[in-house]
Design a protein around this motif. Structure first.
Motif, PDB file in Angstrom:
ATOM      1  N   LEU A 107       0.830  -1.211   0.000  1.00  0.00           N
ATOM      2  CA  LEU A 107       0.000   0.000   0.000  1.00  0.00           C
ATOM      3  C   LEU A 107       0.863   1.258   0.000  1.00  0.00           C
ATOM      4  O   LEU A 107       0.535   2.257  -0.665  1.00  0.00           O
ATOM      5  CB  LEU A 107      -0.945   0.017   1.201  1.00  0.00           C
ATOM      6  N   ASP A 108       1.955   1.236   0.758  1.00  0.00           N
ATOM      7  CA  ASP A 108       2.862   2.388   0.772  1.00  0.00           C
ATOM      8  C   ASP A 108       3.449   2.621  -0.621  1.00  0.00           C
ATOM      9  O   ASP A 108       3.565   3.768  -1.073  1.00  0.00           O
ATOM     10  CB  ASP A 108       3.996   2.172   1.781  1.00  0.00           C
ATOM     11  N   ARG A 109       3.819   1.563  -1.309  1.00  0.00           N
ATOM     12  CA  ARG A 109       4.359   1.713  -2.664  1.00  0.00           C
ATOM     13  C   ARG A 109       3.299   2.263  -3.622  1.00  0.00           C
ATOM     14  O   ARG A 109       3.594   3.077  -4.483  1.00  0.00           O
ATOM     15  CB  ARG A 109       4.890   0.379  -3.177  1.00  0.00           C
ATOM     16  N   GLN A 110       2.063   1.809  -3.436  1.00  0.00           N
ATOM     17  CA  GLN A 110       0.992   2.316  -4.305  1.00  0.00           C
ATOM     18  C   GLN A 110       0.726   3.803  -4.043  1.00  0.00           C
ATOM     19  O   GLN A 110       0.498   4.575  -4.949  1.00  0.00           O
ATOM     20  CB  GLN A 110      -0.296   1.519  -4.103  1.00  0.00           C
ATOM     21  N   GLU A 111       0.782   4.176  -2.745  1.00  0.00           N
ATOM     22  CA  GLU A 111       0.566   5.592  -2.426  1.00  0.00           C
ATOM     23  C   GLU A 111       1.703   6.442  -2.972  1.00  0.00           C
ATOM     24  O   GLU A 111       1.476   7.545  -3.485  1.00  0.00           O
ATOM     25  CB  GLU A 111       0.454   5.774  -0.904  1.00  0.00           C
ATOM     26  N   ILE A 112       2.913   5.962  -2.879  1.00  0.00           N
ATOM     27  CA  ILE A 112       4.057   6.709  -3.416  1.00  0.00           C
ATOM     28  C   ILE A 112       3.925   6.816  -4.931  1.00  0.00           C
ATOM     29  O   ILE A 112       4.173   7.867  -5.519  1.00  0.00           O
ATOM     30  CB  ILE A 112       5.396   6.038  -3.004  1.00  0.00           C
ATOM     31  N   GLY A 113       3.486   5.738  -5.572  1.00  0.00           N
ATOM     32  CA  GLY A 113       3.277   5.781  -7.028  1.00  0.00           C
ATOM     33  C   GLY A 113       2.166   6.736  -7.419  1.00  0.00           C
ATOM     34  O   GLY A 113       2.252   7.454  -8.425  1.00  0.00           O
ATOM     35  N   ALA A 114       1.100   6.814  -6.634  1.00  0.00           N
ATOM     36  CA  ALA A 114       0.006   7.745  -6.921  1.00  0.00           C
ATOM     37  C   ALA A 114       0.430   9.171  -6.719  1.00  0.00           C
ATOM     38  O   ALA A 114       0.041  10.075  -7.479  1.00  0.00           O
ATOM     39  CB  ALA A 114      -1.198   7.427  -6.025  1.00  0.00           C
ATOM     40  N   VAL A 115       1.283   9.443  -5.714  1.00  0.00           N
ATOM     41  CA  VAL A 115       1.770  10.787  -5.483  1.00  0.00           C
ATOM     42  C   VAL A 115       2.689  11.201  -6.601  1.00  0.00           C
ATOM     43  O   VAL A 115       2.651  12.358  -7.085  1.00  0.00           O
ATOM     44  CB  VAL A 115       2.498  10.860  -4.109  1.00  0.00           C
TER      45      VAL A 115
END
Length: 119
Positions: A107-115
């Motif tokens: 989830l952290d990687r997905q949030e970083i990718g979305a940012v």
């Protein structure tokens, strides 16, 4: 010649003392065996002169001991099962923590990718 006589006397003294020690231990063993046989004979005599009430009280005591033995066996088995269930619980908890950590990192990687896409 005198030296030989003294040497022979010394050897004879050592030999007689060692032989005396062997005789003492043999006598002690024989005495211990006799005492054991006498104690066994006394125990047999006491059992042969026991009354019916003595046998009945002995029987009730044996039944009580058997019931205690069954309780101890049950409690031992119950304790073993509880310990094994705790071990299984902790292994499952560890597995769940690993899965949760992997999910959080994903989830952290997905949030970083979305940012990064928003910028």
């Amino acid at each position: 010649m005198l030296h030989k006589i003294v040497l022979c006397l010394c050897l004879a003294g050592f030999m007689s003392s060692s032989m005396a020690a062997k005789d003492v231990t043999a006598d002690q063993k024989k005495l211990a065996q006799t005492v054991f046989e006498l104690e066994r004979s006394v125990a047999i005599l006491q059992l042969s002169t026991a009354s019916l009430g003595d046998y009945q009280s002995l029987s009730t005591k044996m039944a009580h001991v058997k019931s205690l033995e069954y309780r101890v066996n049950f409690l031992g088995n119950l304790t073993f099962l509880l310990c094994m269930s705790l071990v299984v619980f902790f292994f499952r908890l560890r597995h769940q923590q690993k899965r949760l950590a992997a999910l959080e990192s994903r989830l952290d990687r997905q949030e970083i990718g979305a940012v990064n896409k928003d910028d």
